[in-house]
Design a protein around this motif. Structure first.
Motif, PDB file in Angstrom:
ATOM      1  N   ALA A   9       1.128 -15.403  -8.164  1.00 49.96           N
ATOM      2  CA  ALA A   9       0.695 -15.447  -9.557  1.00 49.96           C
ATOM      3  C   ALA A   9      -0.825 -15.541  -9.632  1.00 49.96           C
ATOM      4  N   GLY A  10      -1.416 -14.629 -10.357  1.00 48.22           N
ATOM      5  CA  GLY A  10      -2.858 -14.634 -10.521  1.00 48.22           C
ATOM      6  C   GLY A  10      -3.616 -13.835  -9.472  1.00 48.22           C
ATOM      7  N   TRP A  11      -2.954 -13.451  -8.373  1.00 49.45           N
ATOM      8  CA  TRP A  11      -3.642 -12.646  -7.350  1.00 49.45           C
ATOM      9  C   TRP A  11      -3.702 -11.205  -7.811  1.00 49.45           C
ATOM     10  N   THR A  12      -4.857 -10.588  -7.657  1.00 50.28           N
ATOM     11  CA  THR A  12      -5.008  -9.167  -7.959  1.00 50.28           C
ATOM     12  C   THR A  12      -5.790  -8.517  -6.826  1.00 50.28           C
ATOM     13  N   PRO A  13      -5.756  -7.176  -6.742  1.00 52.29           N
ATOM     14  CA  PRO A  13      -6.560  -6.507  -5.720  1.00 52.29           C
ATOM     15  C   PRO A  13      -8.047  -6.843  -5.818  1.00 52.29           C
ATOM     16  N   ALA A  14      -8.491  -7.239  -7.000  1.00 53.27           N
ATOM     17  CA  ALA A  14      -9.899  -7.613  -7.169  1.00 53.27           C
ATOM     18  C   ALA A  14     -10.245  -8.868  -6.372  1.00 53.27           C
ATOM     19  N   ALA A  15      -9.214  -9.606  -5.932  1.00 49.66           N
ATOM     20  CA  ALA A  15      -9.446 -10.795  -5.108  1.00 49.66           C
ATOM     21  C   ALA A  15      -9.984 -10.423  -3.725  1.00 49.66           C
ATOM     22  N   LEU A  16      -9.794  -9.161  -3.343  1.00 50.74           N
ATOM     23  CA  LEU A  16     -10.316  -8.707  -2.056  1.00 50.74           C
ATOM     24  C   LEU A  16     -11.817  -8.465  -2.200  1.00 50.74           C
ATOM     25  N   PRO A  17     -12.621  -9.010  -1.310  1.00 51.38           N
ATOM     26  CA  PRO A  17     -14.079  -8.939  -1.466  1.00 51.38           C
ATOM     27  C   PRO A  17     -14.706  -7.605  -1.060  1.00 51.38           C
ATOM     28  N   VAL A  18     -13.889  -6.630  -0.673  1.00 48.14           N
ATOM     29  CA  VAL A  18     -14.428  -5.336  -0.258  1.00 48.14           C
ATOM     30  C   VAL A  18     -13.711  -4.222  -1.006  1.00 48.14           C
ATOM     31  N   PRO A  19     -14.425  -3.118  -1.285  1.00 46.18           N
ATOM     32  CA  PRO A  19     -13.751  -1.974  -1.901  1.00 46.18           C
ATOM     33  C   PRO A  19     -12.913  -1.244  -0.849  1.00 46.18           C
ATOM     34  N   GLY A  20     -11.841  -0.627  -1.289  1.00 47.58           N
ATOM     35  CA  GLY A  20     -10.989   0.103  -0.352  1.00 47.58           C
ATOM     36  C   GLY A  20     -11.443   1.539  -0.182  1.00 47.58           C
ATOM     37  N   GLU A  21     -11.154   2.068   1.001  1.00 51.82           N
ATOM     38  CA  GLU A  21     -11.396   3.477   1.291  1.00 51.82           C
ATOM     39  C   GLU A  21     -10.062   4.160   1.511  1.00 51.82           C
ATOM     40  N   ALA A  51      -6.247  -4.190   3.904  1.00 51.34           N
ATOM     41  CA  ALA A  51      -5.524  -4.430   2.647  1.00 51.34           C
ATOM     42  C   ALA A  51      -6.139  -3.620   1.510  1.00 51.34           C
ATOM     43  N   ALA A  52      -7.454  -3.644   1.409  1.00 53.84           N
ATOM     44  CA  ALA A  52      -8.145  -2.869   0.364  1.00 53.84           C
ATOM     45  C   ALA A  52      -7.920  -1.370   0.560  1.00 53.84           C
ATOM     46  N   ASP A  53      -7.931  -0.913   1.804  1.00 58.13           N
ATOM     47  CA  ASP A  53      -7.708   0.509   2.096  1.00 58.13           C
ATOM     48  C   ASP A  53      -6.283   0.933   1.755  1.00 58.13           C
ATOM     49  N   LEU A  54      -5.310   0.065   2.014  1.00 64.68           N
ATOM     50  CA  LEU A  54      -3.925   0.392   1.669  1.00 64.68           C
ATOM     51  C   LEU A  54      -3.774   0.581   0.165  1.00 64.68           C
ATOM     52  N   ILE A  55      -4.390  -0.298  -0.616  1.00 58.12           N
ATOM     53  CA  ILE A  55      -4.314  -0.176  -2.073  1.00 58.12           C
ATOM     54  C   ILE A  55      -5.007   1.100  -2.530  1.00 58.12           C
ATOM     55  N   ALA A  56      -6.197   1.379  -1.998  1.00 55.25           N
ATOM     56  CA  ALA A  56      -6.930   2.591  -2.391  1.00 55.25           C
ATOM     57  C   ALA A  56      -6.135   3.846  -2.050  1.00 55.25           C
ATOM     58  N   THR A  57      -5.532   3.875  -0.878  1.00 59.34           N
ATOM     59  CA  THR A  57      -4.767   5.044  -0.452  1.00 59.34           C
ATOM     60  C   THR A  57      -3.507   5.198  -1.300  1.00 59.34           C
ATOM     61  N   MET A  58      -2.859   4.097  -1.592  1.00 62.53           N
ATOM     62  CA  MET A  58      -1.658   4.128  -2.424  1.00 62.53           C
ATOM     63  C   MET A  58      -1.987   4.657  -3.823  1.00 62.53           C
ATOM     64  N   ARG A  59      -3.100   4.250  -4.364  1.00 64.30           N
ATOM     65  CA  ARG A  59      -3.461   4.641  -5.746  1.00 64.30           C
ATOM     66  C   ARG A  59      -3.760   6.133  -5.897  1.00 64.30           C
ATOM     67  N   VAL A  60      -4.197   6.796  -4.835  1.00 64.44           N
ATOM     68  CA  VAL A  60      -4.495   8.228  -4.945  1.00 64.44           C
ATOM     69  C   VAL A  60      -3.310   9.088  -4.508  1.00 64.44           C
ATOM     70  N   SER A  61      -2.194   8.469  -4.191  1.00 61.18           N
ATOM     71  CA  SER A  61      -1.012   9.177  -3.698  1.00 61.18           C
ATOM     72  C   SER A  61       0.054   9.186  -4.792  1.00 61.18           C
ATOM     73  N   PRO A  62       0.259  10.317  -5.451  1.00 60.36           N
ATOM     74  CA  PRO A  62       1.215  10.386  -6.559  1.00 60.36           C
ATOM     75  C   PRO A  62       2.614   9.930  -6.149  1.00 60.36           C
ATOM     76  N   GLY A  63       3.201   9.075  -6.976  1.00 62.61           N
ATOM     77  CA  GLY A  63       4.549   8.605  -6.741  1.00 62.61           C
ATOM     78  C   GLY A  63       4.679   7.514  -5.696  1.00 62.61           C
ATOM     79  N   CYS A  64       3.589   7.125  -5.072  1.00 58.69           N
ATOM     80  CA  CYS A  64       3.637   6.113  -4.011  1.00 58.69           C
ATOM     81  C   CYS A  64       3.796   4.722  -4.624  1.00 58.69           C
ATOM     82  N   VAL A  65       4.806   3.970  -4.140  1.00 56.76           N
ATOM     83  CA  VAL A  65       5.033   2.613  -4.622  1.00 56.76           C
ATOM     84  C   VAL A  65       4.827   1.581  -3.516  1.00 56.76           C
TER      85      VAL A  65
END
Length: 186
Positions: A9-21, A51-65
């Motif tokens: 609860a309350g955790w978001t990807p923004a909690a990661l201190p680095v941007p994802g690639e 962790a940041a890279d996984l989120i970034a990669t997931m977000r640009v992949s259509p249909g990826c959950v």
């Protein structure tokens, strides 16, 4: 860890201190997909970047959950999940990453169709628990999480945990009769 989703609860990807690639996704039969990944130190800089890279990669992949570290070529027990907006999702905990996750309770088994970015041409019917309790650690802080979920989100979690253990959904199908050519929409 006593509440339904203690620690998350309350955790978001923004909690990661680095941007994802965005990283390239590997396909079967790449050997990283069939080897169990080691547990990780969730507070290490390397895991936080992953962790940041996984989120970034997931977000640009259509249909990826969901996306696990082995799918980007890293043998490690780290994965991201976000079923937000998916029509099959009833329970949604938003975008999150877990390290060293394990299933502590699995009930209400049901068969359902699964696909995978690392097996782009096939889908298959896989029997999975539709009610699930998972424990893991958050990247960055190492805070423990106990997540109770069901339905589609439970399926996604099991799929990603399997990746961390060196298993593909093809390892879980009942046989060749439960594997299908993926439909291509144009």
């Amino acid at each position: 860890m006593t509440t339904e989703y203690a620690g998350l609860a309350g955790w978001t990807p923004a909690a990661l201190p680095v941007p994802g690639e965005v990283r390239p996704v590997v396909s079967a039969p790449d050997p990283v997909l069939s080897r169990p990944g080691p547990e990780v130190d969730p507070t290490s800089d390397e895991v936080v970047r992953l962790a940041a890279d996984l989120i970034a990669t997931m977000r640009v992949s259509p249909g990826c959950v969901g996306l696990a570290a082995p799918q980007v070529g890293v043998g490690a027990q780290v994965f991201a999940v976000d079923v937000t907006g998916h029509p099959k999702a009833l329970t949604v905990h938003g975008t999150f990453v877990l390290c060293n996750a394990r299933v502590v309770e699995a009930t209400r088994w049901k068969s359902g169709r699964e696909g995978c970015m690392s097996v782009p041409d096939l889908t298959g019917d896989v029997k999975r628990a539709s009610r699930l309790v998972v424990e893991g650690l958050l990247p960055g802080t190492g805070a423990p999480v106990r997540l109770v979920t069901d339905g589609f989100e439970a399926r996604a979690l099991q799929h990603e945990i399997d990746h961390c253990l060196g298993l593909l959904f093809l390892d879980r199908v009942a046989g060749a009769h439960a594997i299908y050519q993926r439909k291509v929409y144009q």
